[in-house]
Design a protein around this motif. Structure first.
Motif, PDB file in Angstrom:
ATOM      1  N   GLU A 102       0.851  -1.190   0.000  1.00 26.51           N
ATOM      2  CA  GLU A 102       0.000   0.000   0.000  1.00 26.51           C
ATOM      3  C   GLU A 102       0.881   1.232   0.000  1.00 26.51           C
ATOM      4  O   GLU A 102       1.945   1.246   0.637  1.00 26.51           O
ATOM      5  N   MET A 103       0.425   2.275  -0.691  1.00 29.27           N
ATOM      6  CA  MET A 103       1.167   3.529  -0.707  1.00 29.27           C
ATOM      7  C   MET A 103       0.211   4.689  -0.949  1.00 29.27           C
ATOM      8  O   MET A 103      -0.894   4.506  -1.462  1.00 29.27           O
ATOM      9  N   ILE A 104       0.666   5.852  -0.580  1.00 26.67           N
ATOM     10  CA  ILE A 104      -0.020   7.100  -0.893  1.00 26.67           C
ATOM     11  C   ILE A 104       0.729   7.681  -2.087  1.00 26.67           C
ATOM     12  O   ILE A 104       1.963   7.732  -2.082  1.00 26.67           O
ATOM     13  N   SER A 105      -0.006   8.104  -3.114  1.00 25.80           N
ATOM     14  CA  SER A 105       0.650   8.761  -4.240  1.00 25.80           C
ATOM     15  C   SER A 105       0.063  10.165  -4.397  1.00 25.80           C
ATOM     16  O   SER A 105      -1.108  10.399  -4.097  1.00 25.80           O
ATOM     17  N   VAL A 106       0.917  11.069  -4.846  1.00 22.41           N
ATOM     18  CA  VAL A 106       0.539  12.465  -5.039  1.00 22.41           C
ATOM     19  C   VAL A 106       1.031  12.887  -6.415  1.00 22.41           C
ATOM     20  O   VAL A 106       2.174  12.609  -6.779  1.00 22.41           O
ATOM     21  N   THR A 107       0.168  13.538  -7.184  1.00 25.41           N
ATOM     22  CA  THR A 107       0.568  14.055  -8.486  1.00 25.41           C
ATOM     23  C   THR A 107       0.620  15.569  -8.436  1.00 25.41           C
ATOM     24  O   THR A 107      -0.050  16.195  -7.615  1.00 25.41           O
ATOM     25  N   SER A 108       1.376  16.149  -9.323  1.00 21.96           N
ATOM     26  CA  SER A 108       1.496  17.609  -9.374  1.00 21.96           C
ATOM     27  C   SER A 108       0.335  18.219 -10.146  1.00 21.96           C
ATOM     28  O   SER A 108      -0.483  17.516 -10.746  1.00 21.96           O
ATOM     29  N   GLN A 109       0.303  19.520 -10.143  1.00 23.11           N
ATOM     30  CA  GLN A 109      -0.720  20.260 -10.875  1.00 23.11           C
ATOM     31  C   GLN A 109      -0.704  19.856 -12.347  1.00 23.11           C
ATOM     32  O   GLN A 109       0.346  19.619 -12.924  1.00 23.11           O
TER      33      GLN A 109
END
Length: 153
Positions: A102-109
């Motif tokens: 499991e992971m948290i992912s974040v994308t940019s604008q």
């Protein structure tokens, strides 16, 4: 429109999307943040996308299990507490390790990940994926899959 503060509790977020065997929960779409996106990604052992790139940055924070993450010419085995940042345009991939993860992912604008994940969930039924349709959806959402690499669960 100015973004508004918000909180997402476990009983309030949407269902996990089925993205070729990976379960992806949209925690914060760019429509809510007016910029970045945040996801909870869960996968069984061996699950993950093929080498691909897109025009937005993507970062991963591992919360459970091990996940092999490849970028450029290296692959690291990320364990809980590991943070990996992949700049826009970088060919990358990942594969969930033994027992899943499991992971948290974040994308940019400017990212279109929530659109991509939603479309795959809606258009690609569980089971062996229709590779041609999957590649078409990826392309329509700004994702380039490395030549010769087919997505798989």
């Amino acid at each position: 429109m100015k973004p508004q503060p918000f909180a997402v509790t476990p009983d309030a977020h949407g269902r996990a999307l089925n993205v070729v065997g990976e379960k992806i929960t949209v925690l914060a779409p760019n429509t809510a943040t007016q910029g970045y996106e945040v996801f909870l990604q869960q996968g069984e052992e061996g699950c993950g996308p093929p080498p691909h790139c897109h025009d937005w940055d993507e970062s991963f924070y591992i919360t459970r299990g091990t996940i092999d993450i490849g970028y450029d010419d290296q692959v690291i085995t990320a364990t809980p507490g590991t943070f990996v940042h992949v700049p826009a345009g970088t060919m990358h991939h990942f594969r969930f390790g033994a027992g899943g993860g499991e992971m948290i992912s974040v994308t940019s604008q400017g990212g279109m990940a929530s659109r991509l994940f939603t479309r795959i969930d809606e258009e690609i039924p569980p089971g062996p994926p229709d590779i041609a349709r999957l590649l078409a959806v990826a392309s329509e959402c700004g994702v380039t899959v490395a030549a010769g690499d087919a997505p798989h669960a």
